[in-house]
Design an enzyme around this catalytic site. Structure first.
Site, short mmCIF file in Angstrom:
data_model
loop_
_atom_site.label_atom_id
_atom_site.label_comp_id
_atom_site.label_asym_id
_atom_site.label_seq_id
_atom_site.Cartn_x
_atom_site.Cartn_y
_atom_site.Cartn_z
N SER A 189 1.02 -0.95 -0.26
CA SER A 189 0.22 0.01 -0.11
C SER A 189 0.63 0.86 -0.14
O SER A 189 2.58 1.62 0.63
CB SER A 189 -0.60 0.34 1.90
OG SER A 189 -1.50 0.87 0.89
N LYS A 193 2.13 -2.74 5.82
CA LYS A 193 3.01 -3.12 4.34
C LYS A 193 4.29 -2.35 3.86
O LYS A 193 4.98 -2.81 3.19
CB LYS A 193 1.50 -1.72 3.80
CG LYS A 193 0.52 -2.18 4.27
CD LYS A 193 0.54 -3.67 3.19
CE LYS A 193 -1.38 -3.42 3.67
NZ LYS A 193 -1.55 -4.91 2.37
N TYR A 228 -1.27 -1.17 10.58
CA TYR A 228 -1.78 -1.31 8.50
C TYR A 228 -0.53 -0.60 8.26
O TYR A 228 0.44 -1.72 6.71
CB TYR A 228 -2.01 -1.07 8.67
CG TYR A 228 -3.38 -1.04 6.93
CD1 TYR A 228 -3.72 -2.22 6.65
CD2 TYR A 228 -2.75 -0.26 6.02
CE1 TYR A 228 -3.96 -2.14 5.39
CE2 TYR A 228 -3.90 -0.03 4.64
CZ TYR A 228 -3.71 -1.56 3.93
OH TYR A 228 -4.29 -1.58 2.68
P1 NAP Z 1 -11.25 -6.79 0.47
O1 NAP Z 1 -12.27 -6.12 -0.23
O2 NAP Z 1 -11.40 -6.18 2.27
O3 NAP Z 1 -11.21 -8.05 0.47
C1 NAP Z 1 -9.92 -8.82 1.66
C2 NAP Z 1 -10.63 -10.65 1.51
O4 NAP Z 1 -8.83 -10.93 2.30
C3 NAP Z 1 -11.61 -10.21 1.80
O5 NAP Z 1 -12.56 -11.87 1.48
C4 NAP Z 1 -11.15 -10.60 2.97
O6 NAP Z 1 -12.29 -11.82 4.15
C5 NAP Z 1 -9.97 -11.93 3.29
N1 NAP Z 1 -9.05 -11.85 4.15
C6 NAP Z 1 -9.14 -11.13 5.63
N2 NAP Z 1 -8.77 -12.32 6.06
C7 NAP Z 1 -8.28 -13.49 5.80
C8 NAP Z 1 -7.45 -13.87 5.72
N3 NAP Z 1 -6.50 -14.24 7.14
N4 NAP Z 1 -6.67 -15.10 5.39
C9 NAP Z 1 -7.43 -14.98 3.44
N5 NAP Z 1 -8.30 -14.01 3.55
C10 NAP Z 1 -8.52 -12.93 4.34
O7 NAP Z 1 -9.49 -5.68 0.09
P2 NAP Z 1 -9.35 -5.39 -1.02
O8 NAP Z 1 -9.85 -3.43 -0.36
O9 NAP Z 1 -9.41 -5.61 -1.47
O10 NAP Z 1 -7.95 -5.13 -0.50
C11 NAP Z 1 -7.40 -6.46 -0.51
C12 NAP Z 1 -5.49 -5.88 -0.67
O11 NAP Z 1 -5.31 -4.90 -1.36
C13 NAP Z 1 -4.77 -5.37 1.13
O12 NAP Z 1 -3.89 -6.17 1.07
C14 NAP Z 1 -5.50 -4.21 0.65
O13 NAP Z 1 -4.35 -4.59 2.19
C15 NAP Z 1 -4.73 -4.38 -0.03
N6 NAP Z 1 -4.86 -2.57 -0.43
C16 NAP Z 1 -5.92 -1.61 -0.59
C17 NAP Z 1 -6.40 -0.83 -0.75
C18 NAP Z 1 -8.22 0.51 -1.18
O14 NAP Z 1 -7.79 1.18 -1.25
N7 NAP Z 1 -8.67 -0.77 -1.17
C19 NAP Z 1 -5.58 -0.30 -0.35
C20 NAP Z 1 -4.18 -0.07 -0.86
C21 NAP Z 1 -3.66 -1.51 -0.19
P3 NAP Z 1 -13.12 -11.16 5.40
O15 NAP Z 1 -14.50 -10.65 3.76
O16 NAP Z 1 -14.17 -12.28 5.88
O17 NAP Z 1 -12.79 -9.95 4.84
#
Ligand code: NAP
Length: 247
Positions: free
Chosen positions: A141, A158, A154
């Site tokens: 991130s 990262k 967080y």
């Molecule tokens: P998201 O919509 O919350 O999806 C994350 C998925 O990971 C969900 O299905 C979640 O399940 C699952 N998960 C959570 N804990 C887990 C575990 N212990 N083992 C296996 N799966 C697990 O997140 P996203 O926004 O797509 O983000 C994906 C990645 O991108 C993350 O690493 C996040 O930090 C990174 N990121 C996102 C953003 C952003 O703006 N969205 C920005 C920078 C980085 P549940 O439904 O049970 O939670």
């Protein structure tokens, strides 16, 4: 097709960014396995993929539990005999200011985001070393580069992922394994949907391209890193944030 007959493991692929990466990889001819803690959502995703005749396997997995990760890797090997691509995408937030942040909030985020990434790399790199081939992509991130108030846990997780990426890239380069990170800015997913409107507006004002990112913006960069187009790139962190962070 850029990933024809490749085998990939994408953690946290049931929704959000991971789901979009899975979708794009499947469209490029890849055998995709998503491993997610949310099995119900993962099964719904599989059903959606099936409607488009796209291949998807689903495993229930908590990335913070090493034995579960090993078991998942063994299941994939039993079926496909190899793992070409690993995308460490599973991640969570538990935001709080440092003075209010509990031990539990700190530990949970470090366990899933950082230790989960370590667990998957450890289990899959064993396979990739034997194959003399592999692509590892870690979703970091921009806050791992610049920090963010309320996200000590967080942003530290990262930043750790970025350092882990560089170290593992150095260790595995001689075995033809590329290890890179992607650092998204603000991407429209359920993770960011819960942020208050005023914070979202403030963030938007800091993005030169004047829009939030979409999961596809990240998926396309992951495809680049998973394909031969990036075969001479390793140990790098690609920032995908509409120009929010420039340095
Ligand atoms: P998201 O919509 O919350 O999806 C994350 C998925 O990971 C969900 O299905 C979640 O399940 C699952 N998960 C959570 N804990 C887990 C575990 N212990 N083992 C296996 N799966 C697990 O997140 P996203 O926004 O797509 O983000 C994906 C990645 O991108 C993350 O690493 C996040 O930090 C990174 N990121 C996102 C953003 C952003 O703006 N969205 C920005 C920078 C980085 P549940 O439904 O049970 O939670």
């Amino acid at each position: 097709m850029k990933l024809k007959d490749r085998v990939s493991l994408i953690t946290g692929g049931a929704r959000g960014i991971g789901r979009e990466i899975a979708y794009l990889f499947a469209k490029e001819g890849c055998f995709v396995v998503i491993a997610d803690i949310n099995l119900e959502e993962a099964i719904k995703t599989k059903q959606d993929f099936q409607k488009e005749n796209l291949f998807l396997e689903v495993l229930e997995l908590d990335v913070s539990e090493y034995l579960e990760v090993e078991e998942a890797v063994n299941k994939i090997l039993d079926k496909f005999k190899r793992i070409d691509i690993l995308v460490n995408n599973a991640g969570i937030t538990r935001d709080n200011l440092i003075l209010r942040m509990s031990q539990e909030e700190w530990d949970k985020v470090i366990d899933i985001n950082l230790k989960g990434t370590f667990n998957c790399i450890k289990a899959v790199s064993r396979v990739m070393i034997k194959q003399r081939y592999g692509k590892i992509i870690n979703i970091a991130s921009v806050v791992g580069l610049i920090g963010n108030s309320g996200q000590a846990n967080y942003s530290a997780s990262k930043a750790g992922i970025i350092a882990l990426t560089k170290t593992v890239a150095k260790e595995l380069a001689s075995r033809n394994i590329n290890v890179n990170a992607v650092a998204p800015g603000f991407i429209d997913t359920e993770m960011t949907a819960k942020l208050p409107q005023d914070i979202k507006e403030k963030m938007l004002s800091q993005i030169p391209l004047a829009r939030f990112g979409q999961p596809q913006d990240i998926a396309r960069v992951c495809l680049f890193l998973a394909s031969e187009d990036s075969s001479y790139i390793t140990g790098q962190t690609l920032v995908v944030d509409g120009g929010m962070v420039m340095y």
